[in-house]
Enzyme design. Sequence first.
Site, PDB file in Angstrom:
ATOM      1  N   ASP A   1     -10.409   3.461   1.697  1.00  0.00           N
ATOM      2  CA  ASP A   1     -10.719   3.090   3.084  1.00  0.00           C
ATOM      3  C   ASP A   1     -11.305   4.291   3.827  1.00  0.00           C
ATOM      4  O   ASP A   1     -12.110   4.118   4.753  1.00  0.00           O
ATOM      5  CB  ASP A   1      -9.458   2.610   3.819  1.00  0.00           C
ATOM      6  CG  ASP A   1      -9.111   1.166   3.491  1.00  0.00           C
ATOM      7  OD1 ASP A   1     -10.013   0.412   3.073  1.00  0.00           O
ATOM      8  OD2 ASP A   1      -7.937   0.791   3.646  1.00  0.00           O
TER       9      ASP A   1
ATOM     10  N   LYS B   1       0.808  -1.228   0.000  1.00  0.00           N
ATOM     11  CA  LYS B   1       0.000   0.000   0.000  1.00  0.00           C
ATOM     12  C   LYS B   1       0.843   1.280   0.000  1.00  0.00           C
ATOM     13  O   LYS B   1       0.420   2.298  -0.528  1.00  0.00           O
ATOM     14  CB  LYS B   1      -0.948   0.021   1.211  1.00  0.00           C
ATOM     15  CG  LYS B   1      -2.142  -0.907   1.070  1.00  0.00           C
ATOM     16  CD  LYS B   1      -3.064  -0.741   2.279  1.00  0.00           C
ATOM     17  CE  LYS B   1      -4.317  -1.561   2.137  1.00  0.00           C
ATOM     18  NZ  LYS B   1      -5.290  -1.279   3.199  1.00  0.00           N
TER      19      LYS B   1
HETATM   20  P1  NAP Z   1      -1.988  -3.196  11.021  1.00  0.00           P
HETATM   21  O1  NAP Z   1      -1.424  -2.183  10.095  1.00  0.00           O
HETATM   22  O2  NAP Z   1      -1.196  -4.419  11.339  1.00  0.00           O
HETATM   23  O3  NAP Z   1      -2.322  -2.412  12.410  1.00  0.00           O
HETATM   24  C1  NAP Z   1      -2.858  -3.084  13.532  1.00  0.00           C
HETATM   25  C2  NAP Z   1      -2.738  -2.184  14.777  1.00  0.00           C
HETATM   26  O4  NAP Z   1      -3.272  -2.922  15.888  1.00  0.00           O
HETATM   27  C3  NAP Z   1      -1.315  -1.822  15.149  1.00  0.00           C
HETATM   28  O5  NAP Z   1      -1.290  -0.583  15.810  1.00  0.00           O
HETATM   29  C4  NAP Z   1      -0.958  -2.955  16.100  1.00  0.00           C
HETATM   30  O6  NAP Z   1       0.095  -2.635  16.984  1.00  0.00           O
HETATM   31  C5  NAP Z   1      -2.250  -3.081  16.874  1.00  0.00           C
HETATM   32  N1  NAP Z   1      -2.364  -4.378  17.503  1.00  0.00           N
HETATM   33  C6  NAP Z   1      -2.201  -5.602  16.948  1.00  0.00           C
HETATM   34  N2  NAP Z   1      -2.385  -6.573  17.860  1.00  0.00           N
HETATM   35  C7  NAP Z   1      -2.653  -5.935  19.032  1.00  0.00           C
HETATM   36  C8  NAP Z   1      -2.924  -6.398  20.342  1.00  0.00           C
HETATM   37  N3  NAP Z   1      -2.958  -7.714  20.642  1.00  0.00           N
HETATM   38  N4  NAP Z   1      -3.161  -5.491  21.299  1.00  0.00           N
HETATM   39  C9  NAP Z   1      -3.123  -4.162  21.022  1.00  0.00           C
HETATM   40  N5  NAP Z   1      -2.870  -3.661  19.794  1.00  0.00           N
HETATM   41  C10 NAP Z   1      -2.645  -4.549  18.818  1.00  0.00           C
HETATM   42  O7  NAP Z   1      -3.387  -3.736  10.516  1.00  0.00           O
HETATM   43  P2  NAP Z   1      -4.509  -2.900   9.716  1.00  0.00           P
HETATM   44  O8  NAP Z   1      -4.321  -3.086   8.265  1.00  0.00           O
HETATM   45  O9  NAP Z   1      -4.542  -1.531  10.274  1.00  0.00           O
HETATM   46  O10 NAP Z   1      -5.840  -3.729  10.112  1.00  0.00           O
HETATM   47  C11 NAP Z   1      -6.293  -3.723  11.451  1.00  0.00           C
HETATM   48  C12 NAP Z   1      -7.659  -4.400  11.564  1.00  0.00           C
HETATM   49  O11 NAP Z   1      -8.628  -3.662  10.840  1.00  0.00           O
HETATM   50  C13 NAP Z   1      -7.727  -5.837  11.027  1.00  0.00           C
HETATM   51  O12 NAP Z   1      -8.554  -6.595  11.865  1.00  0.00           O
HETATM   52  C14 NAP Z   1      -8.358  -5.670   9.660  1.00  0.00           C
HETATM   53  O13 NAP Z   1      -9.070  -6.824   9.260  1.00  0.00           O
HETATM   54  C15 NAP Z   1      -9.311  -4.522   9.937  1.00  0.00           C
HETATM   55  N6  NAP Z   1      -9.632  -3.763   8.722  1.00  0.00           N
HETATM   56  C16 NAP Z   1     -10.924  -3.770   8.298  1.00  0.00           C
HETATM   57  C17 NAP Z   1     -11.278  -3.050   7.173  1.00  0.00           C
HETATM   58  C18 NAP Z   1     -12.705  -3.061   6.721  1.00  0.00           C
HETATM   59  O14 NAP Z   1     -12.953  -2.706   5.551  1.00  0.00           O
HETATM   60  N7  NAP Z   1     -13.654  -3.398   7.566  1.00  0.00           N
HETATM   61  C19 NAP Z   1     -10.306  -2.326   6.452  1.00  0.00           C
HETATM   62  C20 NAP Z   1      -8.982  -2.331   6.937  1.00  0.00           C
HETATM   63  C21 NAP Z   1      -8.660  -3.056   8.075  1.00  0.00           C
HETATM   64  P3  NAP Z   1       1.568  -3.258  16.707  1.00  0.00           P
HETATM   65  O15 NAP Z   1       2.104  -2.521  15.504  1.00  0.00           O
HETATM   66  O16 NAP Z   1       2.275  -2.978  17.970  1.00  0.00           O
HETATM   67  O17 NAP Z   1       1.381  -4.723  16.416  1.00  0.00           O
END
Ligand code: NAP
Length: 294
Positions: free
Chosen positions: A113, A70
């Site tokens: 998004d 991305k």
């Molecule tokens: P990402 O870039 O990996 O970011 C995840 C965030 O959550 C990071 O800040 C991470 O911190 C934190 N995190 C992960 N595990 C954690 C835990 N156990 N406790 C506390 N914080 C935690 O992922 P993303 O792309 O942003 O996606 C995040 C979520 O949103 C996913 O579940 C994804 O499926 C969902 N999402 C949904 C849509 C939709 O259209 N509905 C679109 C995009 C994303 P660290 O960096 O410290 O690990």
Amino acid sequence: MIDAHTRLALLLGYPVEHSRSPLIHNTAFQVQGINAVYLALPVPAAALPAAVEGLRAFRVLGANVTIPHKEAVLPLLDTCTERARAVGAVNTIVCQHGDDPEAPPRLLGDNTDVAGFVAPLVDYRARIEGAAATVLGAGGAARAVTYGLLTTFRPARLTLAARRPVQADRLAADLAAVDDRGVLRVVPLAEAAGAVEASALVVNTTPVGMHPAVDATPWPAGASVAPGHLVYDLIYNPRRTRLLREAAAAGAVVIGGLPMLVEQAAAAYEQWTGRPMPVGAVRTAVQREIEHAA
Ligand code: NAP
């Protein structure tokens, strides 16, 4: 029916096997009788420049971009929208075809998004506009969420609660240009109870509670849920996370991640085809598939 007129839309990512985008877009093409097909292509990092040039050579309708490309795709495009530049990530490429059938299209990067996240909130504008909000997590999705909240709802205060506050500090610094009123602040996730309780809107952008670890919740320990809360979980599998079930039981309004998933795709689809996506049919198809896979 695939024939010599069939147009192509693609997903570039690595891996892509779990993506719901092919189901979403192919359902929409079929419902609307559009002669196009959407394919998910696993593209390793080293192949990304060639894959992007392929979009031009094959004159595709458009493409989505997912993890891990991305950010890396941005310099490979001709131009991008202001929101993609501000968020620092492209999830949609629009191929702008000119009149000359032999000229390669210009490639425009966008971040749908943002629109996908905002769409389900518009009905609740009165309760969130100018109020405090908290975002849990500071990863890729949190960037689009924070940009969408700052530019659409003018929150009185926007707290980023992350387990690694340095990650949230970086997000806040990158979005400083759209935080013209200085409302962003950062707290460690473990200390976010006060901010969460004072917020009209709480958005979970962490994967905590996602299938298969469905018993987990990102809600900060010690924070209570009130009927005035609007709790929005970006997770769409399961459809009702533990976070949403507990918030709804306490009287809060809840929104799951499925509407955002469909609306971010709809914002791409409309730019590729010039037609609004049939979101009802798409939502039903995705819901059915998620329930079938569970
Ligand atoms: P990402 O870039 O990996 O970011 C995840 C965030 O959550 C990071 O800040 C991470 O911190 C934190 N995190 C992960 N595990 C954690 C835990 N156990 N406790 C506390 N914080 C935690 O992922 P993303 O792309 O942003 O996606 C995040 C979520 O949103 C996913 O579940 C994804 O499926 C969902 N999402 C949904 C849509 C939709 O259209 N509905 C679109 C995009 C994303 P660290 O960096 O410290 O690990």
